[in-house]
Motif scaffolding. Structure first.
Motif, PDB file in Angstrom:
ATOM      1  N   ARG A 198       0.831  -1.206   0.000  1.00 49.60           N
ATOM      2  CA  ARG A 198       0.000   0.000   0.000  1.00 49.60           C
ATOM      3  C   ARG A 198       0.863   1.253   0.000  1.00 49.60           C
ATOM      4  N   GLN A 199       1.900   1.245   0.811  1.00 53.05           N
ATOM      5  CA  GLN A 199       2.817   2.391   0.887  1.00 53.05           C
ATOM      6  C   GLN A 199       3.535   2.610  -0.450  1.00 53.05           C
ATOM      7  N   LEU A 200       3.990   1.526  -1.051  1.00 51.82           N
ATOM      8  CA  LEU A 200       4.696   1.637  -2.330  1.00 51.82           C
ATOM      9  C   LEU A 200       3.797   2.199  -3.423  1.00 51.82           C
ATOM     10  N   PHE A 201       2.577   1.700  -3.507  1.00 57.23           N
ATOM     11  CA  PHE A 201       1.657   2.202  -4.531  1.00 57.23           C
ATOM     12  C   PHE A 201       1.245   3.646  -4.245  1.00 57.23           C
ATOM     13  N   ALA A 202       1.052   3.990  -2.986  1.00 53.14           N
ATOM     14  CA  ALA A 202       0.689   5.368  -2.629  1.00 53.14           C
ATOM     15  C   ALA A 202       1.804   6.342  -3.003  1.00 53.14           C
ATOM     16  N   ALA A 203       3.050   5.882  -2.911  1.00 52.23           N
ATOM     17  CA  ALA A 203       4.209   6.721  -3.258  1.00 52.23           C
ATOM     18  C   ALA A 203       4.558   6.619  -4.745  1.00 52.23           C
ATOM     19  N   ARG A 204       3.702   5.921  -5.490  1.00 51.73           N
ATOM     20  CA  ARG A 204       3.901   5.730  -6.931  1.00 51.73           C
ATOM     21  C   ARG A 204       5.220   5.014  -7.252  1.00 51.73           C
ATOM     22  N   GLN A 205       5.592   4.092  -6.368  1.00 50.12           N
ATOM     23  CA  GLN A 205       6.795   3.285  -6.556  1.00 50.12           C
ATOM     24  C   GLN A 205       6.384   1.907  -7.076  1.00 50.12           C
ATOM     25  N   VAL A 206       5.787   1.923  -8.263  1.00 51.15           N
ATOM     26  CA  VAL A 206       5.236   0.699  -8.850  1.00 51.15           C
ATOM     27  C   VAL A 206       6.337  -0.319  -9.137  1.00 51.15           C
ATOM     28  N   ARG A 207       7.458   0.127  -9.660  1.00 44.97           N
ATOM     29  CA  ARG A 207       8.549  -0.828  -9.949  1.00 44.97           C
ATOM     30  C   ARG A 207       9.055  -1.503  -8.682  1.00 44.97           C
ATOM     31  N   ALA A 208       9.164  -0.739  -7.619  1.00 44.10           N
ATOM     32  CA  ALA A 208       9.611  -1.321  -6.345  1.00 44.10           C
ATOM     33  C   ALA A 208       8.568  -2.315  -5.830  1.00 44.10           C
ATOM     34  N   ALA A 209       7.284  -1.998  -6.008  1.00 51.67           N
ATOM     35  CA  ALA A 209       6.220  -2.920  -5.592  1.00 51.67           C
ATOM     36  C   ALA A 209       6.280  -4.203  -6.411  1.00 51.67           C
ATOM     37  N   GLU A 210       6.498  -4.080  -7.705  1.00 56.14           N
ATOM     38  CA  GLU A 210       6.600  -5.262  -8.556  1.00 56.14           C
ATOM     39  C   GLU A 210       7.810  -6.101  -8.180  1.00 56.14           C
ATOM     40  N   ALA A 211       8.927  -5.440  -7.903  1.00 57.42           N
ATOM     41  CA  ALA A 211      10.128  -6.175  -7.489  1.00 57.42           C
ATOM     42  C   ALA A 211       9.887  -6.903  -6.164  1.00 57.42           C
ATOM     43  N   LEU A 212       9.191  -6.255  -5.243  1.00 55.80           N
ATOM     44  CA  LEU A 212       8.863  -6.891  -3.967  1.00 55.80           C
ATOM     45  C   LEU A 212       7.998  -8.121  -4.193  1.00 55.80           C
ATOM     46  N   MET A 213       6.981  -7.993  -5.033  1.00 52.41           N
ATOM     47  CA  MET A 213       6.109  -9.143  -5.305  1.00 52.41           C
ATOM     48  C   MET A 213       6.893 -10.274  -5.973  1.00 52.41           C
ATOM     49  N   ASP A 214       7.841  -9.930  -6.833  1.00 51.51           N
ATOM     50  CA  ASP A 214       8.649 -10.954  -7.495  1.00 51.51           C
ATOM     51  C   ASP A 214       9.590 -11.657  -6.524  1.00 51.51           C
ATOM     52  N   ARG A 215       9.995 -10.968  -5.455  1.00 56.64           N
ATOM     53  CA  ARG A 215      10.876 -11.571  -4.452  1.00 56.64           C
ATOM     54  C   ARG A 215      10.129 -12.521  -3.525  1.00 56.64           C
ATOM     55  N   CYS A 216       8.825 -12.308  -3.402  1.00 50.15           N
ATOM     56  CA  CYS A 216       8.007 -13.147  -2.525  1.00 50.15           C
ATOM     57  C   CYS A 216       7.570 -14.414  -3.267  1.00 50.15           C
ATOM     58  N   SER A 217       7.297 -15.444  -2.522  1.00 51.60           N
ATOM     59  CA  SER A 217       6.837 -16.694  -3.135  1.00 51.60           C
ATOM     60  C   SER A 217       5.387 -16.559  -3.593  1.00 51.60           C
ATOM     61  N   ARG A 218       5.015 -17.393  -4.537  1.00 51.35           N
ATOM     62  CA  ARG A 218       3.628 -17.436  -5.005  1.00 51.35           C
ATOM     63  C   ARG A 218       2.697 -17.722  -3.824  1.00 51.35           C
ATOM     64  N   GLU A 219       3.119 -18.648  -2.974  1.00 53.36           N
ATOM     65  CA  GLU A 219       2.329 -19.018  -1.806  1.00 53.36           C
ATOM     66  C   GLU A 219       2.067 -17.809  -0.906  1.00 53.36           C
ATOM     67  N   ALA A 220       3.092 -16.988  -0.672  1.00 57.44           N
ATOM     68  CA  ALA A 220       2.929 -15.803   0.175  1.00 57.44           C
ATOM     69  C   ALA A 220       1.958 -14.807  -0.450  1.00 57.44           C
ATOM     70  N   LEU A 221       2.058 -14.617  -1.764  1.00 60.09           N
ATOM     71  CA  LEU A 221       1.154 -13.677  -2.436  1.00 60.09           C
ATOM     72  C   LEU A 221      -0.282 -14.187  -2.444  1.00 60.09           C
ATOM     73  N   GLU A 222      -0.446 -15.490  -2.657  1.00 58.29           N
ATOM     74  CA  GLU A 222      -1.797 -16.060  -2.618  1.00 58.29           C
ATOM     75  C   GLU A 222      -2.397 -15.934  -1.218  1.00 58.29           C
ATOM     76  N   LYS A 223      -1.585 -16.150  -0.212  1.00 56.29           N
ATOM     77  CA  LYS A 223      -2.039 -16.004   1.171  1.00 56.29           C
ATOM     78  C   LYS A 223      -2.404 -14.546   1.452  1.00 56.29           C
ATOM     79  N   LEU A 224      -1.612 -13.632   0.916  1.00 56.27           N
ATOM     80  CA  LEU A 224      -1.885 -12.208   1.077  1.00 56.27           C
ATOM     81  C   LEU A 224      -3.247 -11.843   0.501  1.00 56.27           C
ATOM     82  N   VAL A 225      -3.527 -12.317  -0.700  1.00 58.05           N
ATOM     83  CA  VAL A 225      -4.808 -12.029  -1.347  1.00 58.05           C
ATOM     84  C   VAL A 225      -5.959 -12.629  -0.548  1.00 58.05           C
ATOM     85  N   LYS A 226      -5.762 -13.850  -0.075  1.00 59.61           N
ATOM     86  CA  LYS A 226      -6.825 -14.555   0.664  1.00 59.61           C
ATOM     87  C   LYS A 226      -7.107 -13.900   2.016  1.00 59.61           C
ATOM     88  N   GLU A 227      -6.055 -13.558   2.752  1.00 62.13           N
ATOM     89  CA  GLU A 227      -6.218 -13.079   4.123  1.00 62.13           C
ATOM     90  C   GLU A 227      -6.362 -11.569   4.245  1.00 62.13           C
TER      91      GLU A 227
END
Length: 127
Positions: free
Chosen positions: A9-38
């Motif tokens: 949320r902080q990254l997108f609010a600061a318009r740091q989309v590339r940093a947000a994408e890099a963060l998501m790429d560093r995280c596992s698929r499982e972590a991102l799916e859990k994030l969406v679910k929870e």
């Protein structure tokens, strides 16, 4: 998961989309799916869409190089410290539990100032 959600949320609010994408790429698929679910309500529609879109287009080899979520968060915290974004750091640290704060503070790659800040949220018990 709330710390990852807050960081995105902080990254997108600061318009740091590339940093947000890099963060998501560093995280596992499982972590991102859990994030969406929870945390879907906490994320907000813009960030939720970005995470779901990143999952849809995720390359399988990214899971081979995925970091534990706390390590992925640490890399952004270090960058934010360099940029002077201490309020954003504190917002993310506020979302971590005591065990996660201790784990984060113990990471050798975490900047000493950020590691010290973790003590403010762990009741002074973090290194």
């Amino acid at each position: 998961m709330h710390a990852l959600a807050e960081m995105l949320r902080q990254l997108f609010a600061a318009r740091q989309v590339r940093a947000a994408e890099a963060l998501m790429d560093r995280c596992s698929r499982e972590a991102l799916e859990k994030l969406v679910k929870e945390s879907s309500a906490f994320l907000g529609s813009r960030v939720l869409y970005a995470v779901e879109d990143r999952l849809r287009h995720r390359k399988p080899q990214l899971d081979d190089t995925a970091l534990p979520t706390i390590r992925a968060i640490a890399s952004v915290l270090n960058a934010w410290l360099h940029d002077g974004r201490r309020m954003a750091i504190r917002a993310v640290l506020r979302e971590l539990g005591e065990d996660e704060l201790r784990e984060l503070a113990a990471l050798p790659e975490l900047n000493d100032e950020v590691a010290t800040m973790t003590g403010d949220f762990a009741g002074g018990n973090a290194p």
